[in-house]
Scaffold this motif. Sequence first.
Motif, short mmCIF file in Angstrom:
data_model
loop_
_atom_site.label_atom_id
_atom_site.label_comp_id
_atom_site.label_asym_id
_atom_site.label_seq_id
_atom_site.Cartn_x
_atom_site.Cartn_y
_atom_site.Cartn_z
N TYR A 193 -75.76 30.94 -51.88
CA TYR A 193 -76.02 29.54 -51.54
C TYR A 193 -76.04 28.70 -52.82
O TYR A 193 -76.15 29.22 -53.91
N GLU A 194 -75.91 27.39 -52.63
CA GLU A 194 -76.12 26.44 -53.71
C GLU A 194 -76.96 25.30 -53.15
O GLU A 194 -76.91 25.00 -51.97
N ILE A 195 -77.75 24.70 -54.01
CA ILE A 195 -78.61 23.60 -53.62
C ILE A 195 -78.19 22.37 -54.42
O ILE A 195 -78.04 22.44 -55.64
N ARG A 196 -77.97 21.26 -53.70
CA ARG A 196 -77.65 19.99 -54.34
C ARG A 196 -78.67 18.96 -53.90
O ARG A 196 -79.30 19.11 -52.86
N MET A 240 -72.52 27.82 -43.68
CA MET A 240 -73.64 27.12 -43.11
C MET A 240 -74.04 26.00 -44.06
O MET A 240 -73.96 26.13 -45.27
N LEU A 241 -74.49 24.91 -43.47
CA LEU A 241 -74.94 23.76 -44.24
C LEU A 241 -76.25 23.27 -43.64
O LEU A 241 -76.36 23.11 -42.43
N VAL A 242 -77.25 23.09 -44.50
CA VAL A 242 -78.56 22.58 -44.09
C VAL A 242 -78.84 21.36 -44.94
O VAL A 242 -78.71 21.41 -46.17
N VAL A 243 -79.22 20.26 -44.30
CA VAL A 243 -79.51 19.01 -44.99
C VAL A 243 -80.92 18.57 -44.63
O VAL A 243 -81.25 18.45 -43.45
N LEU A 244 -81.76 18.35 -45.66
CA LEU A 244 -83.11 17.84 -45.49
C LEU A 244 -83.17 16.48 -46.17
O LEU A 244 -82.78 16.36 -47.33
N LYS A 259 -76.02 24.79 -49.14
CA LYS A 259 -74.67 25.17 -48.69
C LYS A 259 -74.45 26.64 -48.97
O LYS A 259 -74.72 27.12 -50.07
N SER A 260 -73.97 27.37 -47.96
CA SER A 260 -73.70 28.79 -48.17
C SER A 260 -72.44 28.97 -49.02
O SER A 260 -71.51 28.18 -48.94
N LEU A 261 -72.45 30.02 -49.83
CA LEU A 261 -71.33 30.36 -50.69
C LEU A 261 -70.95 31.82 -50.47
O LEU A 261 -71.81 32.64 -50.16
N PRO A 262 -69.66 32.15 -50.68
CA PRO A 262 -69.24 33.54 -50.50
C PRO A 262 -69.57 34.46 -51.67
O PRO A 262 -69.23 35.62 -51.66
N LYS A 263 -70.20 33.93 -52.72
CA LYS A 263 -70.53 34.73 -53.89
C LYS A 263 -72.04 34.68 -54.14
O LYS A 263 -72.72 33.78 -53.63
N GLY A 295 -73.13 25.23 -38.76
CA GLY A 295 -72.31 26.33 -39.24
C GLY A 295 -70.89 25.89 -39.51
O GLY A 295 -69.95 26.55 -39.10
N LEU A 296 -70.71 24.79 -40.20
CA LEU A 296 -69.38 24.24 -40.48
C LEU A 296 -68.58 25.15 -41.41
O LEU A 296 -69.13 25.86 -42.24
N LYS A 297 -67.26 25.07 -41.28
CA LYS A 297 -66.38 25.75 -42.23
C LYS A 297 -66.53 25.09 -43.59
O LYS A 297 -66.94 23.94 -43.70
N ASP A 298 -66.18 25.83 -44.65
CA ASP A 298 -66.37 25.33 -46.01
C ASP A 298 -65.66 24.00 -46.26
O ASP A 298 -66.21 23.11 -46.89
N SER A 299 -64.43 23.86 -45.77
CA SER A 299 -63.68 22.63 -46.03
C SER A 299 -64.34 21.43 -45.36
O SER A 299 -64.44 20.35 -45.95
#
Length: 98
Positions: free
Chosen positions: A67-70, A1-5, A59-63, A32-36
Amino acid sequence: MLVVLANDLPAAVRGRMKLWFVEPRPNVFVSGLKDSVANEVVDYLYQHCSLSAGILIFKSLPKPPGYEIRTIGTPTRSITELNGLQLVFEKSGPGTLL
């Protein structure tokens, strides 16, 4: 999943984002895009958005933590890190308890 604000996106970038994302509110994009594909979208944002866009990317991460925030530029909300966990810092209003 990807969320952009975003505080302010260029019109061309916003139009392109609408191809992949749902925009529940102005300048809030969820998909809900794929990671690539999500990585390509993030790279696109870094290439085509100025620092004045003020973007937060979740961005969602599998670990853990999952998630990570940029950021790009200076978003209206700030990011803080606590024991390796990224958190969004919001100012509390008058009369709220922390």
